[in-house]
Write a protein that holds these residues in place. Structure first.
Motif, PDB file in Angstrom:
ATOM      1  N   ARG A  17       0.837  -1.206   0.000  1.00 52.58           N
ATOM      2  CA  ARG A  17       0.000   0.000   0.000  1.00 52.58           C
ATOM      3  C   ARG A  17       0.872   1.256   0.000  1.00 52.58           C
ATOM      4  O   ARG A  17       0.558   2.230  -0.684  1.00 52.58           O
ATOM      5  N   ARG A  21       0.548   3.993  -2.983  1.00 50.87           N
ATOM      6  CA  ARG A  21       0.034   5.341  -2.722  1.00 50.87           C
ATOM      7  C   ARG A  21       1.102   6.423  -2.810  1.00 50.87           C
ATOM      8  O   ARG A  21       0.806   7.567  -3.156  1.00 50.87           O
ATOM      9  N   TYR A  22       2.363   6.079  -2.474  1.00 49.89           N
ATOM     10  CA  TYR A  22       3.374   7.132  -2.340  1.00 49.89           C
ATOM     11  C   TYR A  22       4.442   7.125  -3.423  1.00 49.89           C
ATOM     12  O   TYR A  22       5.215   8.079  -3.533  1.00 49.89           O
ATOM     13  N   PHE A  38      -3.288  12.901  -2.690  1.00 47.27           N
ATOM     14  CA  PHE A  38      -2.741  11.874  -3.562  1.00 47.27           C
ATOM     15  C   PHE A  38      -2.940  12.173  -5.039  1.00 47.27           C
ATOM     16  O   PHE A  38      -2.343  11.519  -5.888  1.00 47.27           O
TER      17      PHE A  38
END
Length: 226
Positions: A17, A21-22, A38
């Motif tokens: 995750r 996401r990053y 995001f």
């Protein structure tokens, strides 16, 4: 979400995750900071490309992947409970009120698990080792025993598949090695009910043992051959 995944024993899912996401933020060629939202360049005009709370994964990786967790205020006592998942190595540092805590884990060799911990003088470390066979563990080349210098207590938790060594030591280096073959115990394989059964763990040594050496920064090195 990330903390919940680690608490439930899903380190690989947490790391997946984080990457999902990053990664766009980390790989963004136009910004060297983390974004507020995001959505990236398409985010609302009220958002910024430099926002502190987006650094949450750094805290999660330090606290859970590397496993450096405060037990008593100021890290006077702390735990090292790594959740590597499928990762092969990790290194982290925490600046506490008592000094720097340094953890370095190397699991690149499938047969050897190495854990180095540097602890500030006068602090107590709870070192979690992924084995339940105490007799197979060596410390600084010698078998780890209940009377090893500076060891305050040893708890073998069969349900969690780990041995916890509570240590307060002034020596600069110690080593843990495991020499028998075994099926590896990974935290990601443990269920929440199994971890909750730690209260039934058997204690191998009293918690009253103290080191008599003069205080200074302590370094513990651990490795387990599995």
């Amino acid at each position: 979400m990330l903390e919940a995944l680690y608490l439930m024993g899903y380190p690989d899912e947490a790391m997946a995750r984080i990457k999902d996401r990053y990664a766009p933020m980390v790989n963004d060629p136009d910004h060297s900071t983390l974004w507020e939202f995001f959505a990236g360049p398409e985010q609302d005009a009220a958002g910024t490309f430099n926002h502190a709370w987006t650094g949450g994964p750094l805290t999660m990786m330090s606290r859970y992947a590397a496993g450096i967790q405060q037990v008593k205020p100021g890290f006077a006592e702390f735990a090292v409970r790594p959740q590597l998942g499928s990762m092969k190595s990790i290194a982290a540092k925490v600046n506490s009120a008592n000094g720097k805590i340094d953890v370095d884990i190397d699991a690149k060799d499938a047969n050897v698990y190495k854990l180095d911990v540097t602890a500030p003088a006068g602090t107590v470390a709870q070192v979690h080792l992924p084995t339940v066979v105490l007799e197979d563990v060596k410390e600084s080349g010698a078998p780890l025993t209940e009377s090893s210098p500076g060891v305050l207590g040893v708890t073998v938790d069969d349900a969690a598949g780990e041995t916890v060594v509570r240590v307060k030591r002034a020596s600069t280096r110690s080593s843990w090695q495991r020499h028998r073959q075994m099926s590896p115990c990974r935290r990601s394989d443990r269920s929440a009910p199994a971890r909750a059964s730690r209260a039934a763990s058997r204690s191998r040594t009293p918690a009253s043992r103290r080191s008599t050496r003069s205080p200074r920064t302590s370094r513990f090195r651990g490795s387990r051959v599995r």
